[in-house]
Design a protein around this motif. Structure first.
Motif, PDB file in Angstrom:
ATOM      1  N   GLU A  75       0.842  -1.188   0.000  1.00  0.00           N
ATOM      2  CA  GLU A  75       0.000   0.000   0.000  1.00  0.00           C
ATOM      3  C   GLU A  75       0.883   1.246   0.000  1.00  0.00           C
ATOM      4  OE1 GLU A  75      -3.349   0.027  -0.241  1.00  0.00           O
ATOM      5  OE2 GLU A  75      -3.184  -2.139  -0.499  1.00  0.00           O
ATOM      6  N   SER A  76       0.326   2.344  -0.468  1.00  0.00           N
ATOM      7  CA  SER A  76       1.124   3.564  -0.606  1.00  0.00           C
ATOM      8  C   SER A  76       1.650   4.078   0.725  1.00  0.00           C
ATOM      9  CB  SER A  76       0.291   4.654  -1.282  1.00  0.00           C
ATOM     10  OG  SER A  76      -0.887   4.912  -0.533  1.00  0.00           O
ATOM     11  N   ASN A  77       0.889   3.852   1.821  1.00  0.00           N
ATOM     12  CA  ASN A  77       1.361   4.354   3.116  1.00  0.00           C
ATOM     13  C   ASN A  77       2.420   3.455   3.741  1.00  0.00           C
ATOM     14  OD1 ASN A  77      -0.198   2.190   3.883  1.00  0.00           O
ATOM     15  ND2 ASN A  77      -1.702   3.386   5.033  1.00  0.00           N
ATOM     16  N   GLN A  78       2.837   2.417   3.013  1.00  0.00           N
ATOM     17  CA  GLN A  78       3.930   1.568   3.480  1.00  0.00           C
ATOM     18  C   GLN A  78       5.262   1.954   2.860  1.00  0.00           C
ATOM     19  OE1 GLN A  78       1.535  -2.339   2.621  1.00  0.00           O
ATOM     20  NE2 GLN A  78       3.135  -2.846   4.092  1.00  0.00           N
ATOM     21  N   GLU A 121       4.327  19.726   3.260  1.00  0.00           N
ATOM     22  CA  GLU A 121       3.648  18.549   3.825  1.00  0.00           C
ATOM     23  C   GLU A 121       3.326  17.597   2.679  1.00  0.00           C
ATOM     24  OE1 GLU A 121      -0.696  17.650   5.946  1.00  0.00           O
ATOM     25  OE2 GLU A 121       0.137  19.693   5.997  1.00  0.00           O
ATOM     26  N   THR A 122       3.341  16.298   2.949  1.00  0.00           N
ATOM     27  CA  THR A 122       2.914  15.336   1.934  1.00  0.00           C
ATOM     28  C   THR A 122       2.087  14.236   2.587  1.00  0.00           C
ATOM     29  OG1 THR A 122       4.784  13.790   2.108  1.00  0.00           O
ATOM     30  CG2 THR A 122       5.062  15.669   0.621  1.00  0.00           C
ATOM     31  N   ASP A 123       1.250  13.606   1.760  1.00  0.00           N
ATOM     32  CA  ASP A 123       0.672  12.326   2.150  1.00  0.00           C
ATOM     33  C   ASP A 123       1.003  11.348   1.026  1.00  0.00           C
ATOM     34  OD1 ASP A 123      -1.149  12.791   0.097  1.00  0.00           O
ATOM     35  OD2 ASP A 123      -2.813  13.286   1.427  1.00  0.00           O
ATOM     36  N   TRP A 126      -0.501  13.412  -2.349  1.00  0.00           N
ATOM     37  CA  TRP A 126      -0.574  14.861  -2.489  1.00  0.00           C
ATOM     38  C   TRP A 126       0.578  15.548  -1.773  1.00  0.00           C
ATOM     39  CZ3 TRP A 126      -4.374  17.357  -5.338  1.00  0.00           C
ATOM     40  CH2 TRP A 126      -5.437  16.552  -5.761  1.00  0.00           C
ATOM     41  N   ALA A 127       0.898  16.748  -2.250  1.00  0.00           N
ATOM     42  CA  ALA A 127       1.873  17.610  -1.582  1.00  0.00           C
ATOM     43  C   ALA A 127       1.221  18.956  -1.300  1.00  0.00           C
ATOM     44  CB  ALA A 127       3.104  17.807  -2.454  1.00  0.00           C
ATOM     45  N   LYS A 128       1.398  19.439  -0.069  1.00  0.00           N
ATOM     46  CA  LYS A 128       1.008  20.807   0.244  1.00  0.00           C
ATOM     47  C   LYS A 128       2.189  21.697  -0.098  1.00  0.00           C
ATOM     48  CE  LYS A 128      -1.188  23.638   3.810  1.00  0.00           C
ATOM     49  NZ  LYS A 128      -1.640  23.683   5.230  1.00  0.00           N
ATOM     50  N   VAL A 129       1.957  22.713  -0.924  1.00  0.00           N
ATOM     51  CA  VAL A 129       3.061  23.503  -1.464  1.00  0.00           C
ATOM     52  C   VAL A 129       2.861  24.987  -1.182  1.00  0.00           C
ATOM     53  CG1 VAL A 129       3.493  21.823  -3.296  1.00  0.00           C
ATOM     54  CG2 VAL A 129       1.965  23.765  -3.740  1.00  0.00           C
ATOM     55  N   TRP A 137      -2.559  22.582  -2.668  1.00  0.00           N
ATOM     56  CA  TRP A 137      -2.227  21.175  -2.861  1.00  0.00           C
ATOM     57  C   TRP A 137      -2.052  20.849  -4.338  1.00  0.00           C
ATOM     58  CZ3 TRP A 137      -1.584  17.892   1.318  1.00  0.00           C
ATOM     59  CH2 TRP A 137      -1.975  18.405   2.562  1.00  0.00           C
ATOM     60  N   ILE A 138      -1.103  19.949  -4.614  1.00  0.00           N
ATOM     61  CA  ILE A 138      -0.839  19.471  -5.973  1.00  0.00           C
ATOM     62  C   ILE A 138      -0.593  17.964  -5.893  1.00  0.00           C
ATOM     63  CG2 ILE A 138       0.826  19.499  -7.884  1.00  0.00           C
ATOM     64  CD1 ILE A 138       1.240  22.405  -7.497  1.00  0.00           C
ATOM     65  N   PRO A 139      -1.106  17.175  -6.845  1.00  0.00           N
ATOM     66  CA  PRO A 139      -0.789  15.737  -6.846  1.00  0.00           C
ATOM     67  C   PRO A 139       0.717  15.514  -6.947  1.00  0.00           C
ATOM     68  CG  PRO A 139      -2.592  16.210  -8.367  1.00  0.00           C
ATOM     69  CD  PRO A 139      -2.037  17.536  -7.940  1.00  0.00           C
TER      70      PRO A 139
END
Length: 452
Positions: A75-78, A121-123, A126-129, A137-139
């Motif tokens: 998964e992406s959060n791994q 910040e990122t998840d 997404w990135a907070k820029v 936010w931008i993908p």
């Protein structure tokens, strides 16, 4: 009588919402699932019917990754990727800054390709820029790394902030895991940082950074060199270089590297494991209501840009960095335009794809780019950014300069290095069969002088 029966049947079927939801032509049929984790679809419906009954959208990113010669689904959060520990990035394409991390969010500002942004910040997706005073936010897949960005440090575990760079001192506080940190200083085995108003030291081994993904690193005196790995506060180079991390001013990081930050399989990759990302998959899932099925999930949109397969004469950066790099040069530490020698000579304008220069075949040759714009590959020079090349070395003049300096003829003349010098000069290193000799010349001059 038969026609009346068929007409009545058509009316019955036409009034059935269940039939309307599930009917579709072959060109627009979409499979739907009971959940995003369902291995098999529950049925099919037309895209129009699913859109009309759409309840919400959910994004999902996952990876096929290789570790220890086996493939795993993660998964992406791994998995942490290099773009998630970047600080300054460029827009990969024309895109928009949105007011929230959602594809349907309000577009705050349209920006062109190559706009430089700061990530705060990122998840997973997404990135907070920041762009000036604007934040949004931008993908992540709309962004690309900058070569001159040293990035941030991110702690994989809860980390103690200590008053001194000593593991035995009592902690001032505990930093929660996965915090983005810009260090005040990199010291031996510790990062000096400020967190929640307190300044202290944190164990560098508990952090990852762009250095951990790097295949190339930039040092102001050594230029670009090939990296094997980071060892605490040192970078270890392919040719045995051991260089303090604090002296590094840039990195080239391939997109197919990942570091595991969460493990769910005892037999699979564990935390800190480095994996090769084989295939990322990102979808916007639609959640719609279908009579007889309730809420169903369907793949509404592929969020990743499809990469065009490279031609035999073109390599992606990821493909290139799987090879041994003989020599590489960029126009500057921040530029993506450059040239590399690795089983042939390749040039790039965008830092993403590299096109082979046929003139040099499969040779490994020293390369360099002078600040005045001249490109050098072996004994050849280009004044149009690597599109065409002409010889710049007269081997007879080179041999004469060496003979006059050492009073003997060189056995061979093999060019091993090219360096840019100030005042439109260039310096080369030559293997003569018994000695290594350095010579310099003005760019465009055929005369060479030995550097003692």
């Amino acid at each position: 009588m038969r026609s009346a029966f068929l007409f009545s049947l058509a009316l019955v079927l036409g009034t059935s919402s269940s039939w309307a939801a599930l009917s579709s032509d072959a060109g627009s049929a979409v499979s739907f699932y009971r959940s995003r984790l369902s291995p098999f679809p529950s049925g099919q419906a037309s895209r129009t019917a699913l859109e009309n009954s759409l309840q919400r959208s959910e994004n999902e990113l996952s990876f096929r990754a290789r570790w220890n010669h086996k493939e795993y689904g993660l998964e992406s959060n791994q998995v942490l990727r290099s773009i998630q520990v970047a600080r300054f990035v460029d827009a990969k394409m024309a895109t928009a800054i949105l007011n929230s991390a959602n594809t349907g969010a309000l577009r705050l500002k349209e920006i062109p390709a190559n706009t430089t942004l700061e990530i705060t910040e990122t998840d997973d997706m997404w990135a907070k820029v920041k762009l000036g005073a604007l934040t949004g936010w931008i993908p992540l897949h709309h962004l690309k790394n900058r070569h001159d960005d040293t990035g941030v440090f991110l702690n994989l575990v809860e980390t103690a902030l200590r008053p001194k760079p000593e593991a035995t001192t009592q902690a001032l506080l505990t930093i929660p895991r996965l915090q983005r940190i810009v260090p005040l200083e990199i010291t031996k085995s510790f990062l000096k940082i400020q967190y929640q108003g307190q300044i202290g030291y944190a164990d560098i081994t508990q952090f990852v950074s762009r250095a951990d993904f790097a295949s190339l690193a930039y040092h102001p005196k050594k230029n670009w060199f090939t990296v094997i790995y980071r060892n605490n506060d040192m970078m270890i180079g392919q040719k045995g270089e051991v260089i303090p991390l604090k002296e590094i001013q840039g990195f080239v990081t391939p997109m197919n590297k990942g570091i595991v930050i969460s493990s769910r399989d005892f037999n699979g990759p564990q935390i800190r494991s480095r994996v090769e990302i084989i295939k990322p998959e990102a979808y916007a899932w639609g959640v719609s209501k279908v009579d007889g099925h309730g809420e169903v999930f369907w793949k509404r949109k592929n969020l990743l840009l499809e990469e065009k397969p490279s031609s035999p004469n073109t390599l992606t950066t990821d493909e290139l960095l799987k090879r041994e790099i003989y020599s590489v040069a960029f126009e500057s530490k921040s530029s993506v335009r450059g040239v590399v020698s690795s089983e042939g000579v390749y040039r790039t304008d965008d830092g993403l794809t590299w096109t082979q220069v046929p003139l040099f075949g499969k040779q490994n040759l020293p390369v360099s780019i002078h600040p005045n714009g001249a490109w050098f590959v072996g004994a050849y020079k280009s004044l149009d950014k690597g599109k065409t090349f002409d010889p710049f070395i007269r081997w007879d003049k080179l041999a004469l300069a060496i003979e006059q300096a050492y009073h003997r003829n060189p056995k061979i003349l093999r060019l091993t290095q090219i360096e840019a010098l100030p005042n439109s000069q260039v310096q080369i290193s030559v293997d003569t069969g018994g000695n290594k000799v350095k010579l310099k010349s003005l760019i465009g001059d055929i005369r060479w002088s030995v550097v003692r």
